[in-house]
Scaffold this motif. Structure first.
Motif, PDB file in Angstrom:
ATOM      1  N   GLU A  51       1.154  -1.432  -0.543  1.00  0.00           N
ATOM      2  CA  GLU A  51      -0.194   0.038   0.375  1.00  0.00           C
ATOM      3  C   GLU A  51       1.007   1.084  -0.259  1.00  0.00           C
ATOM      4  OE1 GLU A  51      -2.712  -0.009   3.502  1.00  0.00           O
ATOM      5  OE2 GLU A  51      -3.768  -2.183   2.452  1.00  0.00           O
ATOM      6  N   ILE A  54       2.797   1.833  -3.432  1.00  0.00           N
ATOM      7  CA  ILE A  54       2.082   1.824  -4.804  1.00  0.00           C
ATOM      8  C   ILE A  54       1.363   3.530  -4.355  1.00  0.00           C
ATOM      9  CG2 ILE A  54      -0.741   1.381  -4.969  1.00  0.00           C
ATOM     10  CD1 ILE A  54      -0.273  -1.548  -5.041  1.00  0.00           C
ATOM     11  N   LYS A  55       0.743   4.019  -3.007  1.00  0.00           N
ATOM     12  CA  LYS A  55       0.671   5.640  -2.933  1.00  0.00           C
ATOM     13  C   LYS A  55       1.613   6.274  -3.096  1.00  0.00           C
ATOM     14  CE  LYS A  55       0.835   6.487   1.370  1.00  0.00           C
ATOM     15  NZ  LYS A  55       0.489   6.592   2.758  1.00  0.00           N
ATOM     16  N   ARG A  57       3.426   5.308  -5.261  1.00  0.00           N
ATOM     17  CA  ARG A  57       3.962   5.566  -6.814  1.00  0.00           C
ATOM     18  C   ARG A  57       5.276   4.582  -7.260  1.00  0.00           C
ATOM     19  NH1 ARG A  57       2.402  10.115 -10.269  1.00  0.00           N
ATOM     20  NH2 ARG A  57       0.718   8.827 -11.133  1.00  0.00           N
ATOM     21  N   GLY A  58       5.755   4.346  -6.158  1.00  0.00           N
ATOM     22  CA  GLY A  58       6.459   3.280  -6.596  1.00  0.00           C
ATOM     23  C   GLY A  58       8.409   4.054  -6.514  1.00  0.00           C
TER      24      GLY A  58
END
Length: 125
Positions: A51, A54-55, A57-58
């Protein structure tokens, strides 16, 4: 209050399947063998990392900051999630001396990790 769906058997740790669904509004019940998402089988620690990743954005620097962990730890946790989702790891690309020194300068790796990376041409896990 609802309970989180169990994804692992408490007796043998194998993956569980959902066999019954119920609508709280009309009471309809559907029984069958339903597959859970691959993400349902991640541990809570793996899911939390995924999470945040992903939040962010890598962006590994953002993951490092939010979780308070080092670059090699982020990489190790990412590898762990990749394997848990059933994918294989590709060979890691070798890092150049300049990349190692840049990471050391930015505080992304420790001096010990930098020495090992300069010696081996690879970042420690």
């Amino acid at each position: 209050m609802g309970y989180k769906v169990l994804s692992k058997c408490p007796v043998c740790s194998s993956n569980l399947k959902v066999t019954k669904l119920k609508c709280n509004r009309c009471g309809t019940i559907i029984e069958n063998e339903f597959e859970l998402s691959k993400f349902a089988y991640l541990t809570s620690e793996q899911l939390e990392f995924a999470e945040v990743f992903i939040k962010s954005r890598g962006n590994i620097k953002d993951v490092e900051k939010e979780m308070g962990i080092s670059y090699p730890t982020v990489r190790a946790k990412l590898d762990d999630v990749i394997l848990a989702l059933g994918y294989s790891l590709n060979k890691k690309p070798k890092v150049t001396n300049k990349e190692v020194l840049d990471m050391l300068e930015k505080g992304e790796i420790s001096p010990e990790e930098a020495l090992k990376a300069l010696k081996d041409g690879d970042l420690p896990e």
